[in-house]
Design a protein around this motif. Structure first.
Motif, short mmCIF file in Angstrom:
data_model
loop_
_atom_site.label_atom_id
_atom_site.label_comp_id
_atom_site.label_asym_id
_atom_site.label_seq_id
_atom_site.Cartn_x
_atom_site.Cartn_y
_atom_site.Cartn_z
N GLY A 194 54.18 72.68 -15.49
CA GLY A 194 53.79 73.61 -14.43
C GLY A 194 54.28 73.12 -13.09
N GLY A 195 54.07 73.94 -12.06
CA GLY A 195 54.54 73.59 -10.72
C GLY A 195 54.05 72.22 -10.29
N THR A 196 54.99 71.36 -9.90
CA THR A 196 54.67 69.97 -9.57
C THR A 196 55.22 69.61 -8.20
OG1 THR A 196 54.70 69.33 -11.91
CG2 THR A 196 54.94 67.56 -10.29
N VAL A 197 54.37 69.01 -7.38
CA VAL A 197 54.77 68.51 -6.07
C VAL A 197 54.70 67.00 -6.10
CG1 VAL A 197 54.13 68.34 -3.63
CG2 VAL A 197 54.08 70.56 -4.79
N ALA A 198 55.77 66.34 -5.69
CA ALA A 198 55.82 64.88 -5.62
C ALA A 198 56.59 64.49 -4.37
CB ALA A 198 56.49 64.30 -6.86
N PRO A 199 56.40 63.27 -3.87
CA PRO A 199 57.05 62.87 -2.62
C PRO A 199 58.57 62.80 -2.75
CG PRO A 199 55.24 61.38 -3.16
CD PRO A 199 55.48 62.24 -4.36
N ARG A 200 59.24 63.13 -1.66
CA ARG A 200 60.66 62.84 -1.54
C ARG A 200 60.80 61.36 -1.22
NH1 ARG A 200 60.33 67.36 1.98
NH2 ARG A 200 60.70 65.98 3.76
N ALA A 201 61.77 60.69 -1.88
CA ALA A 201 62.02 59.27 -1.63
C ALA A 201 60.69 58.50 -1.69
CB ALA A 201 62.73 59.08 -0.30
N SER A 202 60.39 57.72 -0.64
CA SER A 202 59.14 56.94 -0.61
C SER A 202 58.20 57.47 0.47
CB SER A 202 59.45 55.46 -0.36
OG SER A 202 60.11 54.90 -1.46
#
Length: 470
Positions: free
Chosen positions: A136-144
């Motif tokens: 499903g739709g997933t949000v995670a950080p760009r880079a660090s």
């Protein structure tokens, strides 16, 4: 970001709206929130963050020209864009992130995972996100994006369509992880290891333990703490989880692990591990280089299973990952000279792991070359830890140790003192000097590791070497 009116936004961040053009308090804003005006597009929200070298308020007019619908500022700016004036924009985006995540969680089935540890956070975050995004739709950080600015900006990318939020929590002082994790109260928290990274800021390894354990304390009651069974300090967080009403799931190589690696083989093409998951044996073939990344994969797999993902599907998604992140064990160059660019970050533990990987993937007749720079944020421990890395490099039989940067001179002196005094270890003050040396020195069959903290800038040296020898 979810849709909010300017009036709602102002209330959430305790700010004062200054309207522009045809905007009213009921004007709806729903764009991406960012502190970099170069990333702003039509409808986005620009955060004018004061910085050490420049002031984000100088870029408000540019953000307005790019189509920003709103600017979050600490004082009004003469620009054709509506603004909300707050006392502190960093505090404001944290409050906004807290509201957005709570709203989405209240409307649907948002699951939140947090990741912390002295090493491996970004790789583990990326591996877990890769598993979850097919659920499903997933949000995670760009880079660090894991600090007081980056973590809230990631949280603000959550919408009503988001099913999973993976947050990375870094810290350079006690209390930071508690504050960031407290914004979202994760359902699941991964603690990878407690090592010397950032020990200078924390004041020692025990203070680092207490800081990393803040994530376990911040979990929602009934949540899951995913802990490294092989790290005694991480394992000591289990009673904290118990007191919190949190379930513990273990990963690692020890027999107590719920997800366990029982055999690991490292080669130049990747890493293979035999896994035992709930009593059944499976094989994991990672394309990501390095034995240490098996632990990151175990952590991601354990978390995914806790979220209800099918084990075999999760393993297949891990096996599809070719590169965890740019500048992290990134293969470059060609058949003649292979470059491993791992110079985005460095700590004593990750330095040792990368050097061991270099030794493991170098075949007989090939030469090991380690290009090493400084490790940052070690404070009073910097000297002895650079000494230790120099000793490890020599004892692993690295034939060429190229040390770059005045802050890493102790590493060079340690290598020379351990026996690399006949030209095996060389020192250069600048990356340009090291580049000129390496272009002439490297030969067919060389396997080259480039490793340093981000501040040392060797990642760009690794890129240059990769281009020359591609």
């Amino acid at each position: 970001m979810i849709a909010l009116t300017i009036a709602q936004l102002a209330r959430i961040v305790s700010g004062r709206p200054v309207l522009s053009g045809d905007d009213t308090p009921d004007t709806v804003v729903s764009g991406t929130v960012d502190t970099d005006s170069r990333n702003i597009g039509p409808g986005d929200v620009f955060v004018a963050k004061p910085g050490e070298t420049t002031d984000g308020h100088l870029f408000v007019p540019g953000a307005a020209e790019a189509g920003a619908s709103l600017a979050l500022v600490e004082h009004p700016v003469d620009a054709a864009v509506s603004q909300i004036v707050v006392d502190d924009v960093v505090t404001a985006i944290a409050e906004l992130a807290k509201h957005v995540v709570a709203t989405v969680r209240g409307r649907g089935d948002l699951r939140i995972a947090g990741v912390t540890g002295s090493n491996g956070k970004t790789t583990t975050k990326n591996l877990l996100a890769r598993i979850l995004e097919e659920e499903g739709g997933t949000v995670a950080p760009r880079a660090s994006f894991n600090n007081e600015v980056g973590a809230p900006l990631t949280m603000l990318r959550v919408t009503d369509e988001t099913r999973f939020l993976v947050s990375e929590f870094g810290a350079s002082a006690p209390g930071e992880i508690a504050r960031l994790a407290g914004l979202v109260e994760p359902d699941l928290g991964i603690v990878l290891m407690v090592g010397m990274a950032h020990a200078g800021g924390f004041g020692g390894i025990e203070a680092t333990f207490h800081a990393k354990s803040e994530l376990v304390r911040a979990l929602r009651p009934g949540g899951v703490a995913v802990l490294n069974v092989d790290d005694p300090r991480v394992a000591a967080m289990a009673p904290i989880a118990d007191d919190n009403g949190t379930t513990v799931r273990w990963f690692g190589r020890g027999e107590r692990a719920d997800v366990r690696a029982v055999d690991v083989e490292v080669s130049a093409s990747g890493t293979t591990a035999s896994l035992v998951v709930d009593g059944r044996e499976r094989t994991l073939r990672l394309r990501v280089l390095g034995e240490h990344h098996v632990m990151n994969a175990l952590a991601a797999l354990t978390a995914a299973i806790a979220f209800g993902v099918d084990v075999d599907a999760a393993i297949a998604r891990l096996e599809a990952v070719e590169l965890a992140e740019r500048w992290r064990m990134q293969p470059l160059g060609g058949d003649r000279v292979r470059i491993i660019n791992d110079a985005y970050n460095a700590s004593p533990d990750s330095m040792a792991a990368a050097l061991r990987t270099l030794a493991q993937i170098t075949a007989p007749g090939e030469r090991m070359v380690a290009v090493l720079g400084a490790m940052s944020e070690l404070g009073e421990y910097a000297g002895e830890e650079h000494d230790r890395v120099g000793l490890i490099a020599v004892r692993l039989g690295i034939q060429r140790i190229v040390v770059v940067g005045d802050d890493a001179r102790r590493l060079f002196l340690s290598a020379v003192g351990e026996g690399s005094w006949d030209g095996e270890a060389v020192f250069f003050s600048t990356a340009d000097e090291a580049f000129d040396y390496l272009v002439d020195e490297l030969r067919e069959g060389d396997r080259v590791l480039v490793k340093s903290s981000n501040s040392a800038g060797l990642r760009h040296l690794g890129d240059r070497l990769g281009e020359v020898f591609s």
